[in-house]
Design a protein around this motif. Structure first.
Motif, PDB file in Angstrom:
ATOM      1  N   GLU A   1       0.843  -1.193   0.000  1.00 55.45           N
ATOM      2  CA  GLU A   1       0.000   0.000   0.000  1.00 55.45           C
ATOM      3  C   GLU A   1       0.881   1.247   0.000  1.00 55.45           C
ATOM      4  N   ASN A   2       0.282   2.365  -0.376  1.00 58.24           N
ATOM      5  CA  ASN A   2       0.988   3.654  -0.415  1.00 58.24           C
ATOM      6  C   ASN A   2       2.234   3.584  -1.308  1.00 58.24           C
ATOM      7  N   ILE A   3       2.093   2.952  -2.459  1.00 57.21           N
ATOM      8  CA  ILE A   3       3.204   2.822  -3.401  1.00 57.21           C
ATOM      9  C   ILE A   3       3.470   4.191  -4.027  1.00 57.21           C
ATOM     10  N   LYS A   4       4.713   4.663  -3.890  1.00 59.30           N
ATOM     11  CA  LYS A   4       5.084   5.982  -4.416  1.00 59.30           C
ATOM     12  C   LYS A   4       6.463   5.916  -5.044  1.00 59.30           C
ATOM     13  N   ARG A   5       6.563   6.471  -6.232  1.00 65.53           N
ATOM     14  CA  ARG A   5       7.868   6.546  -6.899  1.00 65.53           C
ATOM     15  C   ARG A   5       8.430   7.941  -6.746  1.00 65.53           C
ATOM     16  N   GLU A   6       9.707   7.993  -6.366  1.00 69.50           N
ATOM     17  CA  GLU A   6      10.436   9.247  -6.263  1.00 69.50           C
ATOM     18  C   GLU A   6      11.779   9.032  -6.942  1.00 69.50           C
ATOM     19  N   GLY A   7      11.871   9.421  -8.192  1.00 69.42           N
ATOM     20  CA  GLY A   7      13.103   9.221  -8.957  1.00 69.42           C
ATOM     21  C   GLY A   7      13.414   7.754  -9.142  1.00 69.42           C
ATOM     22  N   ASN A   8      14.579   7.333  -8.649  1.00 70.98           N
ATOM     23  CA  ASN A   8      15.003   5.939  -8.791  1.00 70.98           C
ATOM     24  C   ASN A   8      14.580   5.061  -7.614  1.00 70.98           C
ATOM     25  N   TYR A   9      13.635   5.544  -6.820  1.00 73.64           N
ATOM     26  CA  TYR A   9      13.181   4.791  -5.649  1.00 73.64           C
ATOM     27  C   TYR A   9      11.664   4.630  -5.658  1.00 73.64           C
ATOM     28  N   VAL A  10      11.215   3.490  -5.166  1.00 74.30           N
ATOM     29  CA  VAL A  10       9.784   3.261  -4.955  1.00 74.30           C
ATOM     30  C   VAL A  10       9.628   2.820  -3.509  1.00 74.30           C
ATOM     31  N   SER A  11       8.806   3.536  -2.771  1.00 73.48           N
ATOM     32  CA  SER A  11       8.567   3.180  -1.369  1.00 73.48           C
ATOM     33  C   SER A  11       7.136   2.678  -1.214  1.00 73.48           C
ATOM     34  N   PHE A  12       6.927   1.855  -0.193  1.00 75.40           N
ATOM     35  CA  PHE A  12       5.593   1.335   0.086  1.00 75.40           C
ATOM     36  C   PHE A  12       5.536   0.755   1.494  1.00 75.40           C
ATOM     37  N   ASP A  13       4.305   0.561   1.973  1.00 75.91           N
ATOM     38  CA  ASP A  13       4.043  -0.164   3.212  1.00 75.91           C
ATOM     39  C   ASP A  13       3.677  -1.581   2.802  1.00 75.91           C
ATOM     40  N   GLY A  14       4.332  -2.559   3.401  1.00 78.73           N
ATOM     41  CA  GLY A  14       4.067  -3.953   3.077  1.00 78.73           C
ATOM     42  C   GLY A  14       3.476  -4.708   4.255  1.00 78.73           C
ATOM     43  N   TYR A  15       2.689  -5.714   3.938  1.00 75.11           N
ATOM     44  CA  TYR A  15       2.058  -6.552   4.956  1.00 75.11           C
ATOM     45  C   TYR A  15       2.209  -8.009   4.535  1.00 75.11           C
ATOM     46  N   MET A  16       2.955  -8.769   5.326  1.00 77.83           N
ATOM     47  CA  MET A  16       3.162 -10.181   5.012  1.00 77.83           C
ATOM     48  C   MET A  16       1.858 -10.943   5.192  1.00 77.83           C
ATOM     49  N   ASP A  17       1.473 -11.681   4.176  1.00 78.87           N
ATOM     50  CA  ASP A  17       0.225 -12.436   4.144  1.00 78.87           C
ATOM     51  C   ASP A  17      -0.982 -11.543   4.410  1.00 78.87           C
ATOM     52  N   GLY A  18      -0.840 -10.242   4.188  1.00 78.57           N
ATOM     53  CA  GLY A  18      -1.929  -9.304   4.369  1.00 78.57           C
ATOM     54  C   GLY A  18      -2.248  -8.968   5.809  1.00 78.57           C
ATOM     55  N   HIS A  19      -1.451  -9.474   6.757  1.00 78.73           N
ATOM     56  CA  HIS A  19      -1.693  -9.248   8.181  1.00 78.73           C
ATOM     57  C   HIS A  19      -1.180  -7.873   8.602  1.00 78.73           C
ATOM     58  N   ARG A  20      -2.043  -7.078   9.188  1.00 79.82           N
ATOM     59  CA  ARG A  20      -1.678  -5.730   9.624  1.00 79.82           C
ATOM     60  C   ARG A  20      -0.593  -5.737  10.687  1.00 79.82           C
ATOM     61  N   ASP A  21      -0.497  -6.806  11.483  1.00 77.30           N
ATOM     62  CA  ASP A  21       0.524  -6.863  12.529  1.00 77.30           C
ATOM     63  C   ASP A  21       1.884  -7.320  11.991  1.00 77.30           C
TER      64      ASP A  21
END
Length: 80
Positions: free
Chosen positions: A5-25
């Motif tokens: 989620e919150n996938i954002k590209r800034e130049g040569n970088y892409v940042s995001f929030d990841g969740y393993m197996d979709g688990h918020r914790d």
């Protein structure tokens, strides 16, 4: 599976929030370096999920550039 989620590209970088197996914790933040995946940064110890997520981000970037479309804001990557 990894939920990105919150996938954002800034130049040569892409940042995001990841969740393993979709688990918020099981949240992690990642910044993928498009010039060299080995230089990417992650808020947790690199593992299978972070590796698969980084590869999928590279694939999404290539697809968006080829199609002329924006990167999606969120993406769920399921592998079998």
């Amino acid at each position: 599976m990894v939920r990105m989620e919150n996938i954002k590209r800034e130049g040569n970088y892409v940042s995001f929030d990841g969740y393993m197996d979709g688990h918020r914790d099981e949240h992690f933040k990642m910044k993928v370096d498009l010039t060299g995946i080995s230089k990417s940064e992650c808020s947790i110890e690199p593992n299978w999920y972070t590796g698969k997520a980084a590869l999928k981000i590279l694939s999404l970037v290539v697809s968006s550039e080829e199609s002329g479309k924006e990167l999606p804001n969120e993406y769920t990557y399921i592998w079998y």
